[in-house]
Design a protein around this motif. Structure first.
Motif, mmCIF file in Angstrom:
data_model
loop_
_atom_site.group_PDB
_atom_site.id
_atom_site.type_symbol
_atom_site.label_atom_id
_atom_site.label_comp_id
_atom_site.label_asym_id
_atom_site.label_seq_id
_atom_site.Cartn_x
_atom_site.Cartn_y
_atom_site.Cartn_z
ATOM 1 N N LYS A 72 30.995 37.636 39.954
ATOM 2 C CA LYS A 72 31.736 38.789 40.417
ATOM 3 C C LYS A 72 31.827 38.753 41.941
ATOM 4 N N SER A 74 33.888 40.475 45.684
ATOM 5 C CA SER A 74 34.677 41.510 46.333
ATOM 6 C C SER A 74 35.260 40.938 47.610
ATOM 7 N N PRO A 294 41.139 37.175 48.524
ATOM 8 C CA PRO A 294 40.926 38.239 47.541
ATOM 9 C C PRO A 294 40.555 37.669 46.181
ATOM 10 N N PRO A 295 39.631 38.297 45.483
ATOM 11 C CA PRO A 295 39.280 37.832 44.140
ATOM 12 C C PRO A 295 40.351 38.221 43.129
ATOM 13 N N SER A 296 40.322 37.574 41.985
ATOM 14 C CA SER A 296 41.232 37.901 40.889
ATOM 15 C C SER A 296 40.445 37.835 39.585
ATOM 16 N N LYS A 297 41.016 38.402 38.533
ATOM 17 C CA LYS A 297 40.335 38.388 37.244
ATOM 18 C C LYS A 297 40.654 37.116 36.475
ATOM 19 N N ASN A 298 39.623 36.526 35.861
ATOM 20 C CA ASN A 298 39.856 35.369 35.006
ATOM 21 C C ASN A 298 40.173 35.832 33.586
ATOM 22 N N GLU A 299 40.278 34.869 32.673
ATOM 23 C CA GLU A 299 40.664 35.215 31.305
ATOM 24 C C GLU A 299 39.636 36.087 30.598
ATOM 25 N N TRP A 303 35.799 39.297 37.788
ATOM 26 C CA TRP A 303 36.327 39.086 39.129
ATOM 27 C C TRP A 303 35.729 37.817 39.718
ATOM 28 N N ARG A 305 36.214 34.487 42.770
ATOM 29 C CA ARG A 305 36.852 33.948 43.954
ATOM 30 C C ARG A 305 37.785 32.800 43.555
ATOM 31 N N PRO A 306 38.872 32.626 44.290
ATOM 32 C CA PRO A 306 39.735 31.481 44.002
ATOM 33 C C PRO A 306 39.065 30.175 44.407
#
Length: 368
Positions: A72, A74, A294-299, A303, A305-306
């Motif tokens: 996770k 932020s 910015p983080p994003s949600k995976n499948e 949350w 990090r790229p």
């Protein structure tokens, strides 16, 4: 909704009128496409499957998605960003070409102390927009175009009337360096997703009424309307420069990003995309998680990090080859050079990424 190709700044009444017309055309075409889509369902475009051509034997493991479990995350806060990326003093003593560039555009600045105060003020305003390492560590003073051996060719081609696009231009430092080295500003297009950089650039260089080139803001290279059939940018540019740009995208998307840029390039012999990125001396590059993005949600809904890759000579060539497989004949080159670890601000940058075996990486893909 604004067009993704909206002009933010340009100098001269004629240029401004031309860009406003381009904006209206883009908006009209966008409306017509949406109207068409509302009448019938458009089939989804087939994904670009980019495999490596025969001259490249394998795809590096470093470009694959990491197997480690996501964590996770932020968005990085300013205090943390400052602790990692902030270098207080501008490196004008170590980069005489940077000082010379400011003097070229700002002959009114008579002493170095005044120049430093101005640079600190502009950099702080840029930092408040995005906590990027390149902003905190003054890396925009590198003038990545000049690091290429073909830089004199680039200047000469712009002099001959060819057009260059600086994609992800930030404040347009490289374009101003071209002008200082004799290239006409009318042949330079600056483009960025973030258009708040542009007023800062005019505040610094004081050339809003003399720069005859273009500044396009709000430009998302993942948006087909920027480079698609109806775009004013499609097949428009002889050269596209991407300085410290490709690393902003996950490794799994980079071939598609380069292919999108190819759609903006003239399909003629000699057209080229070239750039720089922070690289690794490791054969297969170095993969890590980006703490400044910015983080994003995976499948799984987590949350994360790229992924961030430092390319090697091998992986950058493979990436370029994969991006244009089946699209004519190209020549690709990747060249690493050592970083002077005692040179501020790269010393702080190198220390932060000490496990990377950090190098400078220049690359070019030229159509035959």
């Amino acid at each position: 909704m604004d067009s993704p190709v909206r002009p933010s700044h340009t100098a001269g009444t004629a240029a401004l009128a031309r860009l406003h017309l381009n904006k209206l055309v883009a908006i009209k075409n966008r409306f017509l496409r949406r109207l068409t889509k509302s009448k019938k369902t458009k089939p989804a475009a087939a994904p670009v499957v980019a495999s490596t051509p025969a001259v490249v034997t394998s795809t590096p493991a470093a470009t694959s998605t990491p197997t480690a479990a996501p964590v996770k995350a932020s968005i990085i806060d300013e205090q943390t960003a400052r602790s990692k990326y902030w270098v207080e003093e501008p490196p004008i003593n170590e980069h005489p070409s940077a000082e010379a560039l400011i003097k070229y555009f700002r002959p009114d600045i008579k002493d170095k102390a005044s120049m430093i105060r101005l640079l600190k003020d502009i950099r702080l305003k840029a930092w408040q927009i995005k906590y990027y390492p390149c902003v905190g560590q003054w890396l925009f003073f590198k003038f990545g175009m000049t690091e290429h051996a073909m830089y004199p060719e680039i200047v000469d081609r712009v002099k001959q009337g060819q057009r260059i696009l600086d994609m992800g231009c930030f404040m347009g430092f490289d374009g101003r360096k071209l002008v200082a080295d004799g290239a006409p500003s009318s042949g330079i297009t600056n483009m960025d997703l973030e258009d708040r950089w542009f007023p800062l650039s005019f505040e610094l260089f004081k050339d809003e009424n003399t720069f005859e080139g273009e500044f396009f803001g709000g430009c998302d290279i993942t948006d087909e309307e920027l480079f698609g059939e109806d775009s004013i940018h499609r097949h428009r540019y002889d050269m596209i420069y991407i300085g410290y740009f490709v690393h902003l995208f996950p490794p799994s998307q980079q071939a598609k990003i380069l292919n999108n840029l190819v759609q903006m390039l003239k399909p003629t012999s000699g057209s080229m995309i070239f750039g720089n990125t922070s690289g690794s001396a490791k054969e297969n590059g170095f993969l890590m998680k980006a703490d400044f993005a910015p983080p994003s949600k995976n499948e799984k809904g987590e949350w994360v990090r790229p992924d961030f890759i430092f390319h090697s000579e091998k992986t950058i060539v493979e990436l370029m080859a994969a991006s244009v497989k089946g699209d004519g004949e190209w020549v690709f080159s990747g060249q690493q050079s050592a970083i002077d670890l005692d040179l501020s601000p790269t010393k702080a940058y190198a220390e932060h990424f000490k496990d990377v075996e950090l190098v400078n990486m220049n690359f070019c893909m030229r159509r035959l």
